[in-house]
Design a protein around this motif. Structure first.
Motif, PDB file in Angstrom:
ATOM      1  N   GLU A  61      -0.027   0.512   1.879  1.00  0.00           N
ATOM      2  CA  GLU A  61       0.735  -0.489   2.623  1.00  0.00           C
ATOM      3  C   GLU A  61       1.095  -1.679   1.740  1.00  0.00           C
ATOM      4  O   GLU A  61       2.241  -2.160   1.751  1.00  0.00           O
ATOM      5  CB  GLU A  61      -0.069  -0.970   3.838  1.00  0.00           C
ATOM      6  N   CYS A 106      -2.681   8.504   6.522  1.00  0.00           N
ATOM      7  CA  CYS A 106      -1.904   8.049   5.371  1.00  0.00           C
ATOM      8  C   CYS A 106      -0.569   8.798   5.312  1.00  0.00           C
ATOM      9  O   CYS A 106       0.468   8.219   4.968  1.00  0.00           O
ATOM     10  CB  CYS A 106      -2.705   8.287   4.097  1.00  0.00           C
ATOM     11  N   PHE A 143       1.772   7.309   7.837  1.00  0.00           N
ATOM     12  CA  PHE A 143       2.246   6.004   7.373  1.00  0.00           C
ATOM     13  C   PHE A 143       3.408   6.165   6.395  1.00  0.00           C
ATOM     14  O   PHE A 143       4.418   5.468   6.488  1.00  0.00           O
ATOM     15  CB  PHE A 143       1.092   5.243   6.711  1.00  0.00           C
ATOM     16  N   LYS A 147      -5.124   3.811   2.517  1.00  0.00           N
ATOM     17  CA  LYS A 147      -3.957   3.404   3.301  1.00  0.00           C
ATOM     18  C   LYS A 147      -3.614   1.930   3.110  1.00  0.00           C
ATOM     19  O   LYS A 147      -2.440   1.555   3.036  1.00  0.00           O
ATOM     20  CB  LYS A 147      -4.201   3.697   4.781  1.00  0.00           C
TER      21      LYS A 147
END
Length: 235
Positions: free
Chosen positions: A88, A118, A121, A84
């Protein structure tokens, strides 16, 4: 030892054609440079966030969306491995969320069955929840096939169509079918139109496109509305 299906395909020793490829169930090691990987692909696939930052600082973001032999970007591999922090960082550097590989799959396809955090996100940042790959598979169906109930909730909240049944047979995947109460809720939901509130969220997300969460910061709208569009209630 757990195994994970890989979509890296290889010829068998009998020289069978493309139509008879096998998809091995063993987790294969990352490809070598023979598969057109860049330094960024390697850093992303190994969860090396500091190395990603170093590469971007030194060379800029010109290779952030470079596609390897399989059409997969560094973001795809970071997502596929569930890193993750790398996802990002790559998004900050201009990685495209909805770019798809040779098989039509996106980074969201790669994570929905294994990494809920994830997946959320990516959805919050504008991943296309209804993208269909070359075999007609949606993120929703992959999540259903893995029994990922929370991911299904994320997808639905972002406007995903309830494509949780097998397209050919109409059956509900066994991994999802064991959750009878949840399945009953899904079936009922699929028979009713979405609420006006939900439709508004979906339309705003579609209009903004990617990177959604970054674009949201530039809009002069109430904080609560931004949070709703970005699915902050799941964070």
């Amino acid at each position: 030892m757990g195994v994970k299906a890989s979509n890296l395909m290889w010829y068998d020793q009998t020289g069978r054609t493309k139509d008879s490829f096998y998809i091995y169930s063993f987790k294969l090691p990352p490809p070598s440079f023979n598969y057109n990987w860049t330094d960024l692909h390697y850093a992303a696939s190994h969860g090396n966030t500091s190395r990603i930052q170093e590469i971007i600082h030194k060379s800029g973001n010109k290779s952030v969306n470079y596609q390897d032999y399989y059409g997969k970007t560094p973001l795809y591999w970071a997502a596929y491995k569930g890193y993750k922090s790398c996802v990002e960082e790559l998004l900050k550097c201009g990685a495209l969320i909805n770019i798809h590989c040779r098989n039509g799959g996106t980074p969201l396809h790669a994570v929905v069955g294994l990494y809920p955090d994830c997946a959320l996100f990516l959805i919050q940042h504008g991943a296309n929840v209804n993208h269909v790959d070359n075999w007609g598979v949606t993120p929703m169906y992959l999540a259903a096939s893995s029994g990922q109930l929370e991911v299904i909730r994320y997808l639905l909240a972002a406007g995903a169509k309830p494509t949780f049944r097998n397209r050919k047979t109409g059956d509900i995947p066994k991994q999802l079918g064991v959750h009878k109460q949840f399945c009953d809720w899904l079936v009922k939901l699929s028979k009713n139109p979405p609420s006006l509130q939900q439709l508004c969220r979906t339309k705003v997300r579609e209009r903004l496109g990617e990177p959604l969460k970054i674009k949201m910061t530039t809009l002069n709208i109430p904080t609560k509305m931004k949070a709703y569009v970005s699915l902050e209630e799941f964070s």
